[in-house]
Design a protein around this motif. Structure first.
Motif, PDB file in Angstrom:
ATOM      1  N   PRO A 276      41.118  18.859  37.487  1.00  0.00           N
ATOM      2  CA  PRO A 276      41.034  20.178  36.641  1.00  0.00           C
ATOM      3  C   PRO A 276      39.926  20.537  36.058  1.00  0.00           C
ATOM      4  N   VAL A 277      39.312  21.381  35.668  1.00  0.00           N
ATOM      5  CA  VAL A 277      37.847  21.586  35.199  1.00  0.00           C
ATOM      6  C   VAL A 277      37.951  21.154  33.535  1.00  0.00           C
ATOM      7  N   GLY A 278      39.362  21.351  33.170  1.00  0.00           N
ATOM      8  CA  GLY A 278      39.736  21.095  31.602  1.00  0.00           C
ATOM      9  C   GLY A 278      40.223  19.792  31.300  1.00  0.00           C
ATOM     10  N   MET A 279      39.949  18.837  32.135  1.00  0.00           N
ATOM     11  CA  MET A 279      40.570  17.187  32.276  1.00  0.00           C
ATOM     12  C   MET A 279      39.687  16.746  31.013  1.00  0.00           C
ATOM     13  N   MET A 280      38.887  16.950  30.444  1.00  0.00           N
ATOM     14  CA  MET A 280      38.224  16.435  29.138  1.00  0.00           C
ATOM     15  C   MET A 280      37.518  17.660  28.244  1.00  0.00           C
ATOM     16  N   PRO A 281      37.239  17.415  27.041  1.00  0.00           N
ATOM     17  CA  PRO A 281      36.682  18.376  26.510  1.00  0.00           C
ATOM     18  C   PRO A 281      35.143  18.546  27.078  1.00  0.00           C
ATOM     19  N   ILE A 282      35.009  19.879  27.164  1.00  0.00           N
ATOM     20  CA  ILE A 282      33.582  20.417  27.859  1.00  0.00           C
ATOM     21  C   ILE A 282      32.426  20.771  26.688  1.00  0.00           C
ATOM     22  N   THR A 283      31.416  20.079  27.065  1.00  0.00           N
ATOM     23  CA  THR A 283      30.280  20.192  26.199  1.00  0.00           C
ATOM     24  C   THR A 283      29.360  21.487  26.461  1.00  0.00           C
ATOM     25  N   ALA A 284      29.297  21.684  27.929  1.00  0.00           N
ATOM     26  CA  ALA A 284      28.453  22.811  28.566  1.00  0.00           C
ATOM     27  C   ALA A 284      28.690  22.958  29.704  1.00  0.00           C
ATOM     28  N   VAL A 285      28.051  24.130  30.205  1.00  0.00           N
ATOM     29  CA  VAL A 285      28.276  24.153  31.941  1.00  0.00           C
ATOM     30  C   VAL A 285      26.585  24.661  32.142  1.00  0.00           C
ATOM     31  N   THR A 286      25.888  23.838  32.959  1.00  0.00           N
ATOM     32  CA  THR A 286      24.626  24.051  33.328  1.00  0.00           C
ATOM     33  C   THR A 286      24.523  24.457  34.765  1.00  0.00           C
ATOM     34  N   ARG A 287      23.741  25.294  35.164  1.00  0.00           N
ATOM     35  CA  ARG A 287      23.268  25.686  36.284  1.00  0.00           C
ATOM     36  C   ARG A 287      22.082  25.094  36.587  1.00  0.00           C
ATOM     37  N   PRO A 288      21.952  24.268  37.669  1.00  0.00           N
ATOM     38  CA  PRO A 288      20.557  23.854  37.954  1.00  0.00           C
ATOM     39  C   PRO A 288      19.631  24.464  38.483  1.00  0.00           C
ATOM     40  N   ALA A 289      18.284  24.527  37.960  1.00  0.00           N
ATOM     41  CA  ALA A 289      17.087  25.383  38.411  1.00  0.00           C
ATOM     42  C   ALA A 289      16.862  25.164  39.914  1.00  0.00           C
ATOM     43  N   GLY A 290      16.840  26.196  40.673  1.00  0.00           N
ATOM     44  CA  GLY A 290      16.337  25.857  42.087  1.00  0.00           C
ATOM     45  C   GLY A 290      17.626  26.155  43.035  1.00  0.00           C
TER      46      GLY A 290
END
Length: 353
Positions: free
Chosen positions: A339-353
């Motif tokens: 699950p995406v919430g398995m640990m505290p989330i700092t940020a979601v980054t969408r890589p360039a390109g």
């Protein structure tokens, strides 16, 4: 979720068993530090730690190991860069030496020709000296040399100066590489210490407890916090879709710290590998990956986005849709969905390109 091809694992079970046995043996003989030493020194007759505290301690040790792994990865990347730079400097120095040799040969041939004609210019005797640059500092010497000879001598002077600079640069780069190697070994030992301590705790858990363990299962987890509803967005680009396909294709591959594929990975190494298959070069460490693109809100996450965990961004997974990430969790585990919430989330980054 539809089933996905599992990563082929011929011989991996045997190798994993051997690594586990060796890690346990190393942990039994190594001096432990911090909380691990306290566990080892506990009174055998005293009360056993409860399951929750064991998981909290295990979380902490794996976090330490992952932080050390990211530092190791950064040192390894730097050592690789230094080796490349040193090789380039050595190549330039070799070419510079070739040019110096060629110019000396030309000047030697000129001196030999004048000697045969019996009109050897005294200044040409100096052309083959160890330090022709010294003579160019004397105007009287230059005036006794013809324009062509003076030009060649100046070329030799410049070539020798360039060669000396290149040698100094190569020597400095070599010293820097040696220091990087020492740092790399120190960081490797830090990873191994944390993993050995974690293995000691794992050995106290039942098989069922080990199978149920998730990183962040203790107090640091965010799974009890409310998460947004995730829209069924497509990947943000064709390259992101290719990266998702690459990450899915290696589900089941083992976690190996420092691994960037194609058969074993650490958390940031998996991201590097997946995006490499899509023609995108990501930075090596999770901390660098944090700022490798555009930050987006969690509820706007799309497949291919990188999800960074913990306040220090020491863990990373790839969002693949449906509220799940693919990631390399920790040593002894395999690349998997969580699950995406398995640990505290700092940020979601969408890589360039």
């Amino acid at each position: 979720m539809a089933s996905h091809r599992r990563f082929p694992q011929p011989g991996l079970a045997a190798r994993t068993t051997r690594v586990t046995v060796l890690s346990a043996a190393a942990a039994a003989t190594a001096a432990l530090s911090g909380g691990a030493a306290q566990i080892a020194a506990a009174d055998p007759a005293g009360p056993a730690p409860d399951h929750a505290s064991q998981l909290d301690r295990l979380d902490h040790l794996y976090q330490q190991a992952e932080q050390a792994t990211q530092r190791y990865d950064a040192a390894q990347e730097r050592a690789t860069r230094l080796r490349t730079e040193l090789s380039a400097l050595q190549d330039r120095a070799a070419k510079g030496q070739h040019q110096v040799n060629r110019l000396r040969d030309e000047l030697g041939a000129l001196a030999a020709s004048q000697y045969r004609d019996g009109v050897l210019d005294p200044s040409l005797v100096l052309l083959l000296s160890e330090s022709p640059a010294d003579y160019l500092d004397h105007v009287s010497t230059v005036n006794r040399i013809g324009d062509q000879q003076a030009g060649r001598l100046r070329q030799l002077q410049e070539a020798e100066r360039a060669l000396e600079r290149q040698r100094h640069q190569a020597a400095a780069k070599l010293a820097e590489l040696r220091q990087a190697g020492i740092l790399l070994q120190d960081r490797k030992k830090a990873v191994q210490r944390s993993l050995a301590s974690a293995q000691r705790i794992l050995n106290t858990l039942s098989r069922a407890q080990r199978a149920e363990y998730l990183p962040g299962a203790g107090l640091r987890a965010s799974r009890d916090r409310p998460l947004p509803a995730f829209a069924d967005f497509p990947a943000s680009s064709g390259r992101a879709a290719l990266a998702v396909a690459a990450a899915r294709s290696v589900v089941g591959a083992p976690y190996v710290w420092g691994g960037t594929g194609p058969h074993a990975f650490d958390c940031s190494g998996l991201m590097v590998y997946a995006y490499r298959q899509a023609g995108v070069a990501l930075p090596r460490t999770s901390q660098e990956q944090l700022n490798s693109g555009t930050h987006v809100p969690l509820d706007r996450a799309r497949p291919g986005d990188l999800v960074l965990y913990r306040g220090d961004a020491s863990h990373v997974g790839m969002y693949v849709g449906g509220g799940q990430v693919v990631h390399a969790p920790y040593p002894g585990a395999r690349v998997r969905y969580d699950p995406v919430g398995m640990m505290p989330i700092t940020a979601v980054t969408r890589p360039a390109g």
